[in-house]
Scaffold this motif. Structure first.
Motif, PDB file in Angstrom:
ATOM      1  N   VAL A   4       0.869  -1.187   0.000  1.00 54.36           N
ATOM      2  CA  VAL A   4       0.000   0.000   0.000  1.00 54.36           C
ATOM      3  C   VAL A   4       0.903   1.232   0.000  1.00 54.36           C
ATOM      4  O   VAL A   4       1.713   1.422   0.916  1.00 54.36           O
ATOM      5  CB  VAL A   4      -0.921   0.009   1.246  1.00 54.36           C
ATOM      6  CG1 VAL A   4      -1.759   1.278   1.275  1.00 54.36           C
ATOM      7  CG2 VAL A   4      -1.829  -1.212   1.248  1.00 54.36           C
ATOM      8  N   ASP A   5       0.757   2.054  -1.055  1.00 46.91           N
ATOM      9  CA  ASP A   5       1.648   3.219  -1.205  1.00 46.91           C
ATOM     10  C   ASP A   5       1.614   4.154   0.006  1.00 46.91           C
ATOM     11  O   ASP A   5       2.634   4.684   0.421  1.00 46.91           O
ATOM     12  CB  ASP A   5       1.250   4.026  -2.459  1.00 46.91           C
ATOM     13  CG  ASP A   5       1.631   3.271  -3.718  1.00 46.91           C
ATOM     14  OD1 ASP A   5       2.550   2.442  -3.619  1.00 46.91           O
ATOM     15  OD2 ASP A   5       1.013   3.480  -4.777  1.00 46.91           O
ATOM     16  N   LYS A   6       0.422   4.353   0.579  1.00 42.82           N
ATOM     17  CA  LYS A   6       0.293   5.306   1.690  1.00 42.82           C
ATOM     18  C   LYS A   6       1.166   4.903   2.877  1.00 42.82           C
ATOM     19  O   LYS A   6       1.622   5.722   3.646  1.00 42.82           O
ATOM     20  CB  LYS A   6      -1.164   5.356   2.162  1.00 42.82           C
ATOM     21  CG  LYS A   6      -2.099   6.069   1.194  1.00 42.82           C
ATOM     22  CD  LYS A   6      -3.494   6.123   1.793  1.00 42.82           C
ATOM     23  CE  LYS A   6      -4.469   6.792   0.826  1.00 42.82           C
ATOM     24  NZ  LYS A   6      -5.830   6.767   1.330  1.00 42.82           N
ATOM     25  N   ILE A   7       1.351   3.588   3.045  1.00 47.98           N
ATOM     26  CA  ILE A   7       2.051   3.106   4.239  1.00 47.98           C
ATOM     27  C   ILE A   7       3.561   3.092   4.054  1.00 47.98           C
ATOM     28  O   ILE A   7       4.310   3.269   5.012  1.00 47.98           O
ATOM     29  CB  ILE A   7       1.534   1.686   4.599  1.00 47.98           C
ATOM     30  CG1 ILE A   7       0.060   1.776   4.979  1.00 47.98           C
ATOM     31  CG2 ILE A   7       2.324   1.066   5.732  1.00 47.98           C
ATOM     32  CD1 ILE A   7      -0.536   0.478   5.434  1.00 47.98           C
ATOM     33  N   THR A   8       4.006   2.911   2.782  1.00 50.14           N
ATOM     34  CA  THR A   8       5.446   2.642   2.574  1.00 50.14           C
ATOM     35  C   THR A   8       6.356   3.683   3.216  1.00 50.14           C
ATOM     36  O   THR A   8       7.374   3.336   3.815  1.00 50.14           O
ATOM     37  CB  THR A   8       5.773   2.526   1.070  1.00 50.14           C
ATOM     38  OG1 THR A   8       5.072   3.549   0.387  1.00 50.14           O
ATOM     39  CG2 THR A   8       5.374   1.202   0.520  1.00 50.14           C
ATOM     40  N   GLU A   9       5.982   4.974   3.105  1.00 53.08           N
ATOM     41  CA  GLU A   9       6.924   6.000   3.640  1.00 53.08           C
ATOM     42  C   GLU A   9       7.065   5.901   5.160  1.00 53.08           C
ATOM     43  O   GLU A   9       8.103   6.240   5.717  1.00 53.08           O
ATOM     44  CB  GLU A   9       6.491   7.397   3.212  1.00 53.08           C
ATOM     45  CG  GLU A   9       5.074   7.744   3.567  1.00 53.08           C
ATOM     46  CD  GLU A   9       4.501   8.798   2.612  1.00 53.08           C
ATOM     47  OE1 GLU A   9       4.173   9.867   3.126  1.00 53.08           O
ATOM     48  OE2 GLU A   9       4.403   8.532   1.401  1.00 53.08           O
ATOM     49  N   TYR A  10       5.991   5.403   5.847  1.00 55.35           N
ATOM     50  CA  TYR A  10       6.093   5.253   7.317  1.00 55.35           C
ATOM     51  C   TYR A  10       7.048   4.120   7.692  1.00 55.35           C
ATOM     52  O   TYR A  10       7.481   4.018   8.820  1.00 55.35           O
ATOM     53  CB  TYR A  10       4.713   4.926   7.914  1.00 55.35           C
ATOM     54  CG  TYR A  10       3.698   6.040   7.762  1.00 55.35           C
ATOM     55  CD1 TYR A  10       3.830   7.242   8.483  1.00 55.35           C
ATOM     56  CD2 TYR A  10       2.612   5.899   6.908  1.00 55.35           C
ATOM     57  CE1 TYR A  10       2.891   8.252   8.342  1.00 55.35           C
ATOM     58  CE2 TYR A  10       1.668   6.906   6.762  1.00 55.35           C
ATOM     59  CZ  TYR A  10       1.816   8.088   7.479  1.00 55.35           C
ATOM     60  OH  TYR A  10       0.890   9.083   7.342  1.00 55.35           O
ATOM     61  N   ASP A  40      10.097  -2.935  -5.289  1.00 57.22           N
ATOM     62  CA  ASP A  40       9.081  -3.312  -6.270  1.00 57.22           C
ATOM     63  C   ASP A  40       7.875  -2.372  -6.190  1.00 57.22           C
ATOM     64  O   ASP A  40       7.230  -2.075  -7.183  1.00 57.22           O
ATOM     65  CB  ASP A  40       8.647  -4.765  -6.008  1.00 57.22           C
ATOM     66  CG  ASP A  40       7.848  -5.322  -7.171  1.00 57.22           C
ATOM     67  OD1 ASP A  40       8.163  -4.961  -8.319  1.00 57.22           O
ATOM     68  OD2 ASP A  40       6.894  -6.075  -6.937  1.00 57.22           O
ATOM     69  N   ILE A  41       7.564  -1.904  -4.956  1.00 61.87           N
ATOM     70  CA  ILE A  41       6.405  -1.017  -4.768  1.00 61.87           C
ATOM     71  C   ILE A  41       6.782   0.420  -5.147  1.00 61.87           C
ATOM     72  O   ILE A  41       6.059   1.099  -5.860  1.00 61.87           O
ATOM     73  CB  ILE A  41       5.932  -1.047  -3.284  1.00 61.87           C
ATOM     74  CG1 ILE A  41       5.578  -2.480  -2.868  1.00 61.87           C
ATOM     75  CG2 ILE A  41       4.734  -0.126  -3.076  1.00 61.87           C
ATOM     76  CD1 ILE A  41       5.411  -2.662  -1.370  1.00 61.87           C
ATOM     77  N   ASN A  42       7.952   0.876  -4.677  1.00 57.52           N
ATOM     78  CA  ASN A  42       8.341   2.265  -4.912  1.00 57.52           C
ATOM     79  C   ASN A  42       9.865   2.354  -5.034  1.00 57.52           C
ATOM     80  O   ASN A  42      10.580   2.553  -4.046  1.00 57.52           O
ATOM     81  CB  ASN A  42       7.837   3.141  -3.751  1.00 57.52           C
ATOM     82  CG  ASN A  42       7.997   4.619  -4.037  1.00 57.52           C
ATOM     83  OD1 ASN A  42       8.807   5.016  -4.876  1.00 57.52           O
ATOM     84  ND2 ASN A  42       7.238   5.439  -3.335  1.00 57.52           N
ATOM     85  N   SER A  89      20.099  -9.068  -6.581  1.00 53.92           N
ATOM     86  CA  SER A  89      19.899  -9.729  -7.889  1.00 53.92           C
ATOM     87  C   SER A  89      18.497  -9.458  -8.402  1.00 53.92           C
ATOM     88  O   SER A  89      18.284  -9.177  -9.580  1.00 53.92           O
ATOM     89  CB  SER A  89      20.100 -11.246  -7.778  1.00 53.92           C
ATOM     90  OG  SER A  89      21.385 -11.516  -7.289  1.00 53.92           O
ATOM     91  N   GLU A  90      17.523  -9.551  -7.482  1.00 54.26           N
ATOM     92  CA  GLU A  90      16.119  -9.317  -7.856  1.00 54.26           C
ATOM     93  C   GLU A  90      15.939  -7.886  -8.380  1.00 54.26           C
ATOM     94  O   GLU A  90      15.293  -7.660  -9.400  1.00 54.26           O
ATOM     95  CB  GLU A  90      15.255  -9.533  -6.612  1.00 54.26           C
ATOM     96  CG  GLU A  90      13.790  -9.303  -6.820  1.00 54.26           C
ATOM     97  CD  GLU A  90      13.026 -10.617  -6.943  1.00 54.26           C
ATOM     98  OE1 GLU A  90      11.820 -10.533  -7.053  1.00 54.26           O
ATOM     99  OE2 GLU A  90      13.643 -11.702  -6.931  1.00 54.26           O
ATOM    100  N   ILE A  91      16.529  -6.913  -7.659  1.00 55.67           N
ATOM    101  CA  ILE A  91      16.387  -5.510  -8.071  1.00 55.67           C
ATOM    102  C   ILE A  91      17.117  -5.290  -9.399  1.00 55.67           C
ATOM    103  O   ILE A  91      16.612  -4.623 -10.297  1.00 55.67           O
ATOM    104  CB  ILE A  91      16.947  -4.563  -6.969  1.00 55.67           C
ATOM    105  CG1 ILE A  91      16.084  -4.681  -5.692  1.00 55.67           C
ATOM    106  CG2 ILE A  91      16.984  -3.124  -7.449  1.00 55.67           C
ATOM    107  CD1 ILE A  91      16.676  -4.019  -4.463  1.00 55.67           C
TER     108      ILE A  91
END
Length: 956
Positions: free
Chosen positions: A115-121, A150-152, A185-187
């Motif tokens: 969830v984008d809203k949560i990532t920065e927290y 992967d999300i941001n 490696s994934e990134i």
């Protein structure tokens, strides 16, 4: 009692009861309630209404309860993002819990909540966990960075997490190292040009040290990373191989295959005369053999990988033939794979063993396996010349068994043996001819016909044999029809006097009665050859054939190199590069073995043609300094150049209704004074067909032939089209097989401002078709029929009719995938049929799409840079004026043009029927066939379709 009881209740009012239990004061009751919620969620019930109540249970010391709540949270956070924010404080607290298991659990769950809203927290807790004193927390946090990326991706880069990950490669704990490598490696896979894993000898040394101590999956991550490294020289290559070799004795087959991949790659750099090279080859065989004692599914994966290894280095397993012998209880997929490898390893030394084994297999009960075994005998004959005679006698023994499918396979492979060893084994033809009647498979029938045609001079009754096939000509498959046509022409060239009637019959069947274009074309070509230059016909049809090669099914070398670099992955099982089956294939890099890849060769990502996002350099359409508006207004405008008159059509070969086989055959038949008709018992039809002048031919025979040939050879007969709107060629939208005999092919065109759907309706059924109607499903641009489908007369069998249906753009709208997809329903008196087709978006460019220059500049500046897409149009050889002219025909208007350092820049605008404006900058460099087009639009999803139309308009 087990937890299965939670899955059995389905009573009403359950949600209400669960809500009460979740808010209970008793810990046990709470835990039971959460278990029930998870059980309901697992079986697909919607329990999202309980979100706030479940989240309240997070404040607990009980690890089991916390895990259950986190599980619920991961599942429902996406559908309830606002509620999920309530859980952030608990995460932050849990990341500082004294228990490392809880810290790791919190960071793991944070990575799974997309969830984008949560990532920065989550950045602060994640930063602490990456530097946590406990290795278990650090290794979990490392994987979390990859999930967050992967999300941001931008957030991860800004927060400096990638640098922290790189530092973790030097961590003292091997599991942390392995997870850091896995995350990087994934990134790196999703960002191929980022050079995140900057591998150097120091890093490689750290990875090899960690390799000995981490878990099996950690070892796989490290080995896969090592496989991407290119050593500086053979000494470094040998040193790495020595340290990786112990992994070959690991119990986990995935570790073994990853180690094999590294060794196969680094062996390329070792000199062949080095002692260590020989030692390494010997060490590689036992682990591969051991893999074949696992369960069948693992055996199959191992065999698919061994198949690749054997093609690259057969010497590794050349002494291990026996392990590939088939066991009676092997599943069919393992049997077929073993058989393939046996043939690859067959050599003069072991051929006797292999043949005895294959002969045994040919008497098995499994039909597919028997067929492949018989084919294998043929392949051995072709591969090992000394064994050819034994193979042929083995095949003859199998033919004597009279088992239908064995006989048919044997005939197919004997044809190949004849191709490999001409004039050696033709004595067996008599035996083959005895089995003619039992052949019912197209491939076997085609092979037998080829043998009869090729060796017609040795078979007394060749004409009778081929005539027997001709009786059911129209029921045969295309493969057999083509082979029969060629065989009869060969027979005619070898025995002209006896087979005139036969060749006339087959050419007539192929050219007049057949719907197959391949067959018809081949028939016409033979007919023309025989009628104009029989000597040339003989040279073409009876030419020396090249010998067939030993291994016809080897994987192409560059693909094999790439697959060797993917040993142990799905690509090595499919025998296809990852780009062929990974959705979108974004970021899939083509790999090469070090010894054979060109030095410094950069391999492009396969998605070069897709949107490249914002261009690297600032777009040249808006100068970076000076008076922007004045600058753009000073550009020299290109007036639309008028198109010249159409080029005169080149004169095609005009052919009248001539007798194609007449006259030209005399030189072949010997110089006979009488026309050929006289020799044929005075048959008037045959006389006309072969000797008499064209005028005497029956109309039924001459007309179709000439008509067909006019179509085939009058290439220049079309009138030159003026440069107007681009319309793609017609394609088959609805095949007759799927529509009870109705075939619809069509295209879209824009004529005088009206969009038209131009269709050819063909009736391939036996009954008349009437009452046609058409309807469209909702689509991206609201296309709908502007009137009924005008089919005024009934459509008789084998009749075609051209229909133009005008379209409007005021129908119902729904976004389709892809954007230009159109779903159509067509009704007639038989049934309703459905099909989908795609229209070029250029049909929707309207005539008033020319923007004022000032408006163009202001609009370009106003559209955000993120909405700009850049594409390459390759192999286009038009000047900028010609390109502008061509595009203008399809309502793409050039507003301004300027030349900078020899590069022409065209600024263009177009407007879609729904009012969307698309702005373009087309860069054309003299002498460079590759153009660059940058598109800007407020609805960027149309850019890909507009680019495809650009490419089609410029290239056609």
């Amino acid at each position: 009692m087990t937890d299965s009881k939670y899955f059995t209740t389905t009573k009403k009012g359950e949600i209400f009861e669960l809500k009460a239990e979740l808010n209970s004061d008793k810990k046990e009751k709470k835990k039971e309630a959460v278990k029930k919620v998870i059980a309901s969620m697992t079986v697909g019930k919607d329990v999202s209404a309980l979100f706030p109540d479940v989240v309240n249970c997070m404040q607990t010391d009980n690890l089991e309860l916390k895990k259950l709540v986190y599980l619920y949270l991961m599942n429902y956070a996406k559908s309830q993002p606002d509620m999920a924010i309530m859980a952030v404080n608990t995460f932050v607290k849990d990341c500082e819990d004294p228990n490392p298991l809880i810290r790791a659990l919190a960071v793991r769950t944070m990575g799974c909540i997309r969830v984008d809203k949560i990532t920065e927290y989550l950045c602060e807790p994640l930063r602490k966990c990456l530097k946590d004193e406990d290795p278990y927390v650090r290794k979990t946090a490392a994987v979390c960075v990859a999930k967050l990326h992967d999300i941001n991706a931008q957030l991860v880069e800004d927060q400096g997490f990638l640098d922290t990950l790189k530092d973790l490669i030097s961590d003292s704990n091997p599991m942390v190292v392995a997870n850091a490598v896995a995350a990087l490696s994934e990134i790196a896979e999703s960002h191929p040009n980022s050079n995140l894993l900057d591998l150097n000898p120091q890093t490689i040394n750290k990875l090899l040290t960690a390799l000995n101590e981490c878990t099996e999956w950690g070892q796989i991550f490290i080995l896969d990373c090592l496989a991407n490294y290119t050593p500086r020289d053979d000494r470094e290559s040998q040193s790495i191989c020595e340290r990786v070799t112990p992994r070959l004795s690991h119990a986990n087959s995935a570790v073994v295959l990853s180690a094999v991949k590294v060794l196969m790659k680094f062996m390329e750099m070792l000199p062949k005369d080095l002692d260590y090279y020989g030692t390494l080859l010997k060490k590689l065989a036992p682990p591969l053999v051991t893999l074949l004692s696992a369960e069948p599914e693992l055996q199959y994966v191992a065999l698919r990988n061994i198949n690749l290894i054997v093609q690259r280095r057969p010497e590794i397993l050349k002494h291990e033939m026996k392990v590939f012998f088939v066991k009676y209880n092997d599943p069919i997929y393992v049997k077929l794979e073993k058989l393939d490898i046996m043939i690859r390893l067959a050599s003069q030394a072991n051929i006797a063993q292999v043949l005895a084994e294959l002969k045994e297999y040919a008497t098995e009960v499994d039909v597919d396996f028997v067929r492949k075994a018989v084919r294998a005998i043929g392949r051995c004959a072709i591969k090992v010349e000394q064994s050819a005679e034994r193979c042929v006698s083995t095949l003859l023994d199998l033919i004597q068994t009279k088992v239908n499918y064995v006989v048919q396979e044997a005939i197919v492979v004997i044809k190949d043996i004849f191709r490999k060893y001409p004039n050696k084994y033709e004595s067996v033809i008599a035996t083959l001819c005895e089995n003619l009647d039992s052949l019912d498979e197209p491939e076997a029938r085609a092979a037998m016909i080829w043998i009869v045609g090729e060796y017609a001079e040795r078979i007394d009754n060749a004409d009778e044999l081929l005539e027997s096939f001709l009786e059911g000509f129209h029921d045969e498959s295309t493969q057999v029809q083509l082979q029969l046509l060629t065989a009869i022409v060969k027979l005619f060239l070898k025995k002209p006097t006896e087979t005139q009637e036969l060749v006339q019959q087959v050419l007539s069947l192929a050219t007049q009665d057949s719907d197959n274009p391949d067959l018809r074309d081949r028939g016409y070509i033979y007919w023309r050859l025989l009628s104009t230059d029989p000597v040339a016909a003989k040279e073409v049809v009876l030419a020396e054939k090249p010998l067939i090669s030993e291994e016809t099914d080897l994987i192409e070398p560059t693909l094999l190199e790439e697959l060797i670099c993917h040993i142990g992955t799905l690509a090595s099982v499919y025998h296809k590069p990852p780009s062929a089956f990974v959705e979108g294939s974004r970021g899939v890099q083509h790999k090469r073995l070090p010894g054979s890849a060109g030095s410094g060769e950069s391999v492009d990502s396969p998605d070069t043609g897709s949107a490249a996002g914002v261009s690297e350099a600032p777009p040249a359409v808006i100068p970076s300094q000076g008076d922007l508006l004045g600058d753009l207004l000073n550009l020299d405008l290109t007036p639309p150049t008028a198109t010249g008159p159409p080029p005169a059509p080149s004169s095609g070969m005009q052919m009248g209704a001539m007798d194609l086989l007449g006259g030209g055959l005399d030189s072949l038949m010997g110089d006979e004074s009488e026309p050929l008709g006289g020799d044929l018992g005075g048959s008037p039809a045959m006389g006309a067909g072969f000797g008499a002048p064209a005028a005497a031919m029956p109309a039924s025979f001459s007309a179709p032939v000439s008509g067909g040939l006019d179509d085939l050879f009058d290439l220049g007969g079309g009138v030159g089209m003026p440069m107007g709107a681009y319309s793609p060629p017609k394609t088959v939208w609805l095949p007759a097989m799927k529509a009870k005999g109705l075939e619809i092919s069509g295209t879209f065109a824009r004529r005088a401002g009206v969009i038209q759907m131009e269709m050819t309706l063909t009736n391939k059924a036996m009954s008349v078709m009437t009452d046609f109607a058409i309807q469209f499903n909702r689509n991206s641009f609201g296309l709908a029929p502007a009137g009924p489908l005008q089919v005024l007369t009934p459509l008789s069998p084998n009749q075609s009719i051209e229909v133009a249906l005008p379209l409007s753009t005021v129908g119902p709208v729904m976004k389709m995938e892809p954007l230009s997809n159109l779903q159509v329903a067509v009704k007639n008196n038989i049934d309703v049929f459905y099909f989908s087709c795609q229209y070029p978006i250029s049909m929707l460019f309207v005539e008033d799409g020319k923007m004022e220059r000032q408006v163009f500049l202001a609009t370009w500046k106003d559209i955000p840079n993120d909405n700009e897409s850049q594409f390459q149009i390759k192999d286009c050889h038009l000047s900028s004026d010609a390109a502008s002219n061509k595009l203008q025909g399809s309502n793409v208007f050039t507003i301004a043009k300027r030349t900078v350092e020899g590069q022409d820049m065209l600024y263009q605008s177009m407007k879609l029927t729904n009012g969307i404006w698309v702005l373009a900058e087309l860069r054309v460099q003299a002498g460079n066939p590759n153009y660059t087009v940058s598109l800007k639009c407020r609805a960027p999803e149309v850019s890909q379709c507009v680019f495809q139309s650009y490419e089609a308009m410029l290239k056609n």
